[in-house]
Design a protein around this motif. Structure first.
Motif, PDB file in Angstrom:
ATOM      1  N   VAL A  64      12.089  -0.127   1.153  1.00  0.00           N
ATOM      2  CA  VAL A  64      10.720  -0.363   0.922  1.00  0.00           C
ATOM      3  C   VAL A  64      10.036  -1.540   1.579  1.00  0.00           C
ATOM      4  N   PHE A  65      10.690  -2.646   1.333  1.00  0.00           N
ATOM      5  CA  PHE A  65      10.179  -3.673   1.623  1.00  0.00           C
ATOM      6  C   PHE A  65      10.244  -3.880   3.347  1.00  0.00           C
ATOM      7  N   ARG A  66      11.359  -3.404   3.869  1.00  0.00           N
ATOM      8  CA  ARG A  66      11.592  -3.588   5.256  1.00  0.00           C
ATOM      9  C   ARG A  66      10.504  -2.681   5.826  1.00  0.00           C
ATOM     10  N   ALA A  67      10.350  -1.712   5.309  1.00  0.00           N
ATOM     11  CA  ALA A  67       9.365  -0.795   5.879  1.00  0.00           C
ATOM     12  C   ALA A  67       7.794  -1.455   6.044  1.00  0.00           C
ATOM     13  N   LEU A  68       7.526  -2.087   4.934  1.00  0.00           N
ATOM     14  CA  LEU A  68       6.138  -2.804   4.679  1.00  0.00           C
ATOM     15  C   LEU A  68       6.254  -3.658   5.675  1.00  0.00           C
ATOM     16  N   SER A  69       7.091  -4.616   5.817  1.00  0.00           N
ATOM     17  CA  SER A  69       7.229  -5.649   6.831  1.00  0.00           C
ATOM     18  C   SER A  69       7.012  -5.310   8.200  1.00  0.00           C
ATOM     19  N   LEU A  70       7.632  -4.061   8.368  1.00  0.00           N
ATOM     20  CA  LEU A  70       7.553  -3.590   9.887  1.00  0.00           C
ATOM     21  C   LEU A  70       6.161  -3.052  10.138  1.00  0.00           C
ATOM     22  N   PHE A  71       5.336  -2.456   9.012  1.00  0.00           N
ATOM     23  CA  PHE A  71       3.872  -1.742   9.078  1.00  0.00           C
ATOM     24  C   PHE A  71       3.219  -3.121   9.304  1.00  0.00           C
ATOM     25  N   ALA A  72       3.330  -4.135   8.630  1.00  0.00           N
ATOM     26  CA  ALA A  72       2.389  -5.290   9.004  1.00  0.00           C
ATOM     27  C   ALA A  72       2.583  -5.884  10.054  1.00  0.00           C
ATOM     28  N   GLU A  73       3.815  -5.862  10.614  1.00  0.00           N
ATOM     29  CA  GLU A  73       4.069  -6.637  12.011  1.00  0.00           C
ATOM     30  C   GLU A  73       3.513  -5.596  13.092  1.00  0.00           C
ATOM     31  N   HIS A  74       3.177  -4.513  12.875  1.00  0.00           N
ATOM     32  CA  HIS A  74       2.587  -3.383  13.860  1.00  0.00           C
ATOM     33  C   HIS A  74       1.124  -3.190  13.613  1.00  0.00           C
ATOM     34  N   HIS A  75       0.425  -3.870  12.635  1.00  0.00           N
ATOM     35  CA  HIS A  75      -0.843  -3.900  12.464  1.00  0.00           C
ATOM     36  C   HIS A  75      -1.217  -2.522  11.769  1.00  0.00           C
ATOM     37  N   LEU A  76      -0.036  -1.922  11.129  1.00  0.00           N
ATOM     38  CA  LEU A  76      -0.745  -0.799  10.192  1.00  0.00           C
ATOM     39  C   LEU A  76      -1.129  -1.244   8.816  1.00  0.00           C
ATOM     40  N   LEU A  77      -0.474  -2.242   8.395  1.00  0.00           N
ATOM     41  CA  LEU A  77      -1.154  -3.021   7.343  1.00  0.00           C
ATOM     42  C   LEU A  77      -1.113  -4.420   7.490  1.00  0.00           C
ATOM     43  N   HIS A  78      -2.172  -5.108   6.859  1.00  0.00           N
ATOM     44  CA  HIS A  78      -2.603  -6.513   6.876  1.00  0.00           C
ATOM     45  C   HIS A  78      -2.311  -7.270   5.542  1.00  0.00           C
ATOM     46  N   LEU A  79      -1.643  -8.520   5.952  1.00  0.00           N
ATOM     47  CA  LEU A  79      -1.197  -9.164   4.654  1.00  0.00           C
ATOM     48  C   LEU A  79      -2.337  -9.768   4.153  1.00  0.00           C
ATOM     49  N   ILE A  80      -2.470  -9.920   2.868  1.00  0.00           N
ATOM     50  CA  ILE A  80      -3.499 -10.697   1.992  1.00  0.00           C
ATOM     51  C   ILE A  80      -3.008 -11.716   1.176  1.00  0.00           C
ATOM     52  N   ASP A  81      -3.334 -12.954   1.393  1.00  0.00           N
ATOM     53  CA  ASP A  81      -3.069 -14.208   0.599  1.00  0.00           C
ATOM     54  C   ASP A  81      -4.287 -14.388  -0.154  1.00  0.00           C
ATOM     55  N   ASP A  82      -4.161 -13.712  -1.661  1.00  0.00           N
ATOM     56  CA  ASP A  82      -5.274 -13.660  -2.522  1.00  0.00           C
ATOM     57  C   ASP A  82      -5.176 -14.939  -3.631  1.00  0.00           C
ATOM     58  N   GLY A  83      -4.073 -15.854  -3.367  1.00  0.00           N
ATOM     59  CA  GLY A  83      -3.872 -16.740  -4.163  1.00  0.00           C
ATOM     60  C   GLY A  83      -2.973 -16.642  -5.471  1.00  0.00           C
TER      61      GLY A  83
ATOM     62  N   GLY B 141       0.103 -15.623  -5.254  1.00  0.00           N
ATOM     63  CA  GLY B 141       1.558 -15.803  -4.948  1.00  0.00           C
ATOM     64  C   GLY B 141       2.307 -14.663  -4.835  1.00  0.00           C
ATOM     65  N   VAL B 142       2.072 -13.725  -4.862  1.00  0.00           N
ATOM     66  CA  VAL B 142       2.497 -12.299  -4.674  1.00  0.00           C
ATOM     67  C   VAL B 142       2.007 -11.778  -3.171  1.00  0.00           C
ATOM     68  N   ARG B 143       3.189 -11.349  -2.389  1.00  0.00           N
ATOM     69  CA  ARG B 143       2.712 -10.761  -1.086  1.00  0.00           C
ATOM     70  C   ARG B 143       1.879  -9.495  -1.317  1.00  0.00           C
ATOM     71  N   LYS B 144       0.493  -9.169  -0.989  1.00  0.00           N
ATOM     72  CA  LYS B 144       0.116  -8.110  -0.651  1.00  0.00           C
ATOM     73  C   LYS B 144      -0.392  -7.582   0.458  1.00  0.00           C
ATOM     74  N   TYR B 145      -0.484  -6.372   0.559  1.00  0.00           N
ATOM     75  CA  TYR B 145      -0.857  -5.706   1.683  1.00  0.00           C
ATOM     76  C   TYR B 145      -2.132  -4.861   1.560  1.00  0.00           C
ATOM     77  N   CYS B 146      -2.787  -4.421   2.808  1.00  0.00           N
ATOM     78  CA  CYS B 146      -3.852  -3.429   2.517  1.00  0.00           C
ATOM     79  C   CYS B 146      -3.623  -2.605   3.734  1.00  0.00           C
ATOM     80  N   VAL B 147      -4.020  -1.135   3.815  1.00  0.00           N
ATOM     81  CA  VAL B 147      -3.685  -0.344   4.775  1.00  0.00           C
ATOM     82  C   VAL B 147      -4.666  -0.447   5.671  1.00  0.00           C
ATOM     83  N   CYS B 148      -4.519  -0.470   6.898  1.00  0.00           N
ATOM     84  CA  CYS B 148      -5.553  -0.568   7.918  1.00  0.00           C
ATOM     85  C   CYS B 148      -6.087   1.005   8.201  1.00  0.00           C
ATOM     86  N   ARG B 149      -7.351   1.418   7.822  1.00  0.00           N
ATOM     87  CA  ARG B 149      -7.874   2.418   8.034  1.00  0.00           C
ATOM     88  C   ARG B 149      -8.969   2.470   8.953  1.00  0.00           C
ATOM     89  N   CYS B 150      -8.964   1.445   9.762  1.00  0.00           N
ATOM     90  CA  CYS B 150      -9.946   1.591  10.916  1.00  0.00           C
ATOM     91  C   CYS B 150      -9.859   2.320  12.075  1.00  0.00           C
TER      92      CYS B 150
END
Length: 134
Positions: free
Chosen positions: A50-69, A71-80
């Motif tokens: 699951v982690f590898r899939a999320l990382s791959l999706f982020a790398e290909h801009h289907l998700l974006h990473l969010i640094d909300d302070g 300390g936990v890696r968070k993602y947001c689905v790109c729905r644009c």
């Protein structure tokens, strides 16, 4: 939505795990989420897959990473409909939930001479409506 086509359009080879993860996050995650949030839903899945899939999706801009302070890696689905999103995020300082503010866009900023901007994050912190009553 044709999840398989969305993965292929992003240049990602579609496997059963990737398809399961993408379908789950697209349908279930309306706000920012962590690996643990996905694992809470897909408890039977292998967390490293699951982690590898999320990382791959982020790398290909289907998700974006969010640094909300947090300390936990968070993602947001790109729905644009495009492979980039430029909206604001709100993190509650009480419950630590991060919400996508999809209708509020990051303001345009001109780079100083000699600088090239590649990405931007904008996180607003405060108290969410749910926590204001406590």
């Amino acid at each position: 939505m044709d999840y398989k086509k969305r993965l292929q359009d992003a240049g990602i080879r579609c496997t059963s795990v990737r398809l399961l993860v993408y379908r789950t996050i697209y349908e279930e995650m309306q706000n920012a989420f962590s690996l643990q949030d996905v694992m809470d839903i897909l408890s039977y899945a292998d967390s490293s897959s699951v982690f590898r899939a999320l990382s791959l999706f982020a790398e290909h801009h289907l998700l974006h990473l969010i640094d909300d302070g947090s300390g936990v890696r968070k993602y947001c689905v790109c729905r644009c409909g495009k492979f980039t999103c430029h909206h604001l995020h709100f993190t509650c300082i009480k419950c630590h939930e991060t919400t996508c503010l999809k209708d509020m866009h990051i303001p345009a900023i001109t780079a100083p001479e000699g600088y090239v901007f590649q990405e931007a994050e904008f996180v607003i912190k405060g108290i969410c409506p749910k926590c204001q009553g406590h």
